[in-house]
Design an enzyme around this catalytic site. Structure first.
Site, mmCIF file in Angstrom:
data_model
loop_
_atom_site.group_PDB
_atom_site.id
_atom_site.type_symbol
_atom_site.label_atom_id
_atom_site.label_comp_id
_atom_site.label_asym_id
_atom_site.label_seq_id
_atom_site.Cartn_x
_atom_site.Cartn_y
_atom_site.Cartn_z
ATOM 1 N N ARG A 50 6.171 -22.379 5.622
ATOM 2 C CA ARG A 50 5.832 -21.122 6.303
ATOM 3 C C ARG A 50 7.100 -20.300 6.498
ATOM 4 O O ARG A 50 7.124 -19.089 6.321
ATOM 5 C CB ARG A 50 5.133 -21.394 7.646
ATOM 6 C CG ARG A 50 5.046 -20.155 8.527
ATOM 7 C CD ARG A 50 3.932 -20.195 9.569
ATOM 8 N NE ARG A 50 3.788 -21.450 10.266
ATOM 9 C CZ ARG A 50 4.630 -21.908 11.205
ATOM 10 N NH1 ARG A 50 5.704 -21.223 11.529
ATOM 11 N NH2 ARG A 50 4.406 -23.069 11.780
ATOM 12 N N TYR A 103 -5.546 5.048 3.911
ATOM 13 C CA TYR A 103 -6.442 3.971 3.485
ATOM 14 C C TYR A 103 -7.344 3.590 4.663
ATOM 15 O O TYR A 103 -6.852 3.440 5.800
ATOM 16 C CB TYR A 103 -5.574 2.785 3.054
ATOM 17 C CG TYR A 103 -6.328 1.519 2.747
ATOM 18 C CD1 TYR A 103 -7.110 1.410 1.599
ATOM 19 C CD2 TYR A 103 -6.244 0.408 3.579
ATOM 20 C CE1 TYR A 103 -7.791 0.246 1.313
ATOM 21 C CE2 TYR A 103 -6.927 -0.766 3.301
ATOM 22 C CZ TYR A 103 -7.703 -0.843 2.164
ATOM 23 O OH TYR A 103 -8.376 -1.991 1.879
ATOM 24 N N ASP A 176 3.346 3.725 2.755
ATOM 25 C CA ASP A 176 2.514 2.807 1.985
ATOM 26 C C ASP A 176 2.569 3.289 0.531
ATOM 27 O O ASP A 176 2.018 4.337 0.196
ATOM 28 C CB ASP A 176 1.085 2.858 2.548
ATOM 29 C CG ASP A 176 0.143 1.903 1.831
ATOM 30 O OD1 ASP A 176 0.420 1.543 0.679
ATOM 31 O OD2 ASP A 176 -0.881 1.545 2.430
ATOM 32 N N LYS A 201 -2.895 -4.763 -5.542
ATOM 33 C CA LYS A 201 -3.198 -3.670 -6.450
ATOM 34 C C LYS A 201 -2.260 -3.702 -7.673
ATOM 35 O O LYS A 201 -2.297 -4.648 -8.413
ATOM 36 C CB LYS A 201 -3.136 -2.347 -5.690
ATOM 37 C CG LYS A 201 -3.818 -2.404 -4.292
ATOM 38 C CD LYS A 201 -5.320 -2.651 -4.347
ATOM 39 C CE LYS A 201 -5.938 -3.035 -3.006
ATOM 40 N NZ LYS A 201 -5.647 -2.154 -1.899
HETATM 41 C C1 LIG Z 1 -5.706 -2.172 -0.478
HETATM 42 C C2 LIG Z 1 -4.811 -1.339 0.307
HETATM 43 C C3 LIG Z 1 -4.277 -1.785 1.523
HETATM 44 C C4 LIG Z 1 -4.652 -3.115 2.132
HETATM 45 O O1 LIG Z 1 -4.209 -4.198 1.379
HETATM 46 P P1 LIG Z 1 -4.953 -5.614 1.289
HETATM 47 O O2 LIG Z 1 -4.147 -6.359 0.299
HETATM 48 O O3 LIG Z 1 -6.364 -5.356 0.849
HETATM 49 O O4 LIG Z 1 -4.924 -6.211 2.657
HETATM 50 C C5 LIG Z 1 -3.402 -0.948 2.183
HETATM 51 N N1 LIG Z 1 -3.079 0.273 1.701
HETATM 52 C C6 LIG Z 1 -3.569 0.734 0.548
HETATM 53 C C7 LIG Z 1 -3.161 2.077 0.058
HETATM 54 C C8 LIG Z 1 -4.457 -0.045 -0.194
HETATM 55 O O5 LIG Z 1 -4.953 0.434 -1.332
#
Ligand SMILES: *Cc1c(COP(=O)(O)O)cnc(C)c1O
Length: 388
Positions: A50, A103, A176, A201
């Site tokens: 961890r 998001y 982000d 993603k």
């Molecule tokens: C998918 C996404 C998230 C969240 O991520 P997870 O891996 O699903 O927890 C945050 N910001 C954006 C822009 C996203 O597309």
């Protein structure tokens, strides 16, 4: 080292020292704990998985290098990464200025957890206009939270201009960067303090792992984030770390193909009589095309459009495609299509959705790296099923 080289090699240089096997790919270290010779010194630098794991470490080195950051941390999901940023940098009574186009899951974390349970205050502003961000800053503002381009309307904000204002006011900027990936946009070099990603993603890129990451260069904040990550346990598993390491090796190749296909599809959609409006920063018709060219080194693989008609037309179109999968998420090699109002943004109240432009005839596409002609044929097939 240039981007493509770092994506392949950083964190994975073969160990040719005595005892090293010389693996060209970092092994998946599944061990939960690590033995030592002396009681007060971890022999290989690791104690418990961890706290630190060699496969995750390799990924964190690679992630940091891609954003030109000093440090990176890999998390169990993008939301876990965002949660740790909140827990580390915010407390009761603090205020956050956030882009009103975030998001959906981020918005839910802010309103249902940070605001409700921890009395953190949020102002959602249209950050397309820098003045709106500036005017929303208060004496208790600790963070400005941005996404650019936003999901699903592909609105941009000027990261450099906003970071400059934030710096003057002693406020940190979080970006982000999931939609562009570090291949097309590097917020730290535009002045932002912290970058967050859903590695689920583009970074992983193959729709087969959930993960998140934070990249930054401030050592003090990094140490606090790392402490809280270890304390709460929001870590990425060794196997998922391996998958993201593997995915990143082709990030540059994939992003170029995503963009090429997205441009072709956006141009096709603009000519389609069944389409009302297309949102893609690579189109000259995008109101922030100039900012897009300046701020990013490409336009990415995400786009959205308004179909002519209403919910029913959107539904019929979406349910009659073959190659596009009707699914949430994005950034994988396969093309995905979705209806934000009923899927990714269903947790945003309808009134708020309408206000930010997530209407019932809006459709979002994550353009994959298939052949663009096949994709366009598939879209045409869907359009033929509707009569507007
Ligand atoms: C998918 C996404 C998230 C969240 O991520 P997870 O891996 O699903 O927890 C945050 N910001 C954006 C822009 C996203 O597309």
């Amino acid at each position: 080292m240039k981007f493509e080289t770092k994506a392949i090699h950083v964190g994975e240089f073969p160990n040719l020292e005595k005892g090293g096997a010389g693996d060209v790919v970092i092994p998946i270290h599944l061990s939960s704990t690590f033995a030592r010779k002396e009681i007060d010194k971890p022999t290989g630098g690791y104690e418990y998985s961890r706290t630190g794991n060699p496969t995750r470490d390799a990924l964190e080195k690679k992630l940091a290098s891609l954003e030109n950051a000093k440090f990176a941390l890999a998390f169990a999901s993008g939301m876990a990464a965002e949660t740790i940023i909140g827990l580390t940098l915010l407390g009761s009574g603090d205020h956050v200025v956030a882009f009103d186009n975030l998001y959906g899951g981020t918005r839910r974390l802010f309103s249902k957890v940070f605001e409700q349970n921890f009395q953190i205050e949020f102002s959602y502003v249209d950050a397309v206009n820098v003045e709106n961000v500036k005017n929303a800053i208060k004496p208790n503002t600790k963070l400005i939270w941005l996404e650019s381009p936003t999901n699903p309307l592909m609105k941009l904000c000027d990261i450099k201009a906003i970071s400059k204002i934030a710096k003057e006011r002693g406020v940190l900027v979080v970006v982000d960067n999931t939609f562009m990936s570090p291949f097309f946009q590097q917020p730290l070099s535009l002045g932002a303090d912290i970058v967050v990603h859903s590695t689920t993603k583009y970074l992983n890129g193959h729709s087969d792992s959930i993960g998140g990451a934070i990249m930054l260069s401030d050592e003090e904040i990094y140490n606090k984030l790392k402490f809280n990550q270890n304390t709460t346990g929001a870590i990425l598993s060794p196997f998922s770390s391996f998958l993201v390491l593997r995915g990143i090796k082709t990030l540059a190749l994939r992003m170029k193909e995503h963009e090429k296909n997205a441009m072709k599809i956006a141009e096709y959609l603009e000519t389609s009589p069944k389409v009302k409006k297309v949102f893609y920063p690579g189109l000259k018709s995008h109101p922030q095309y100039e900012l897009a060219k300046r701020q990013m080194s490409g336009f990415g693989g995400m786009l959205s459009f308004e179909i002519k008609g209403s919910f029913q037309e959107a539904k019929t179109f979406l349910e009659n495609l073959e190659i596009f999968s009707l699914a949430e998420s994005l950034g994988g090699v396969e093309s995905l299509i979705e209806h934000p109002a009923s899927m990714t943004h269903a947790s945003v109240p309808k009134e708020e959705r309408e206000k930010i432009g997530v209407t019932d005839n809006l459709i979002r596409i994550s353009v994959g790296i298939e052949n663009a002609d096949d994709l366009i044929e598939d879209l045409k097939k869907g359009f033929r099923r509707i009569d507007v």
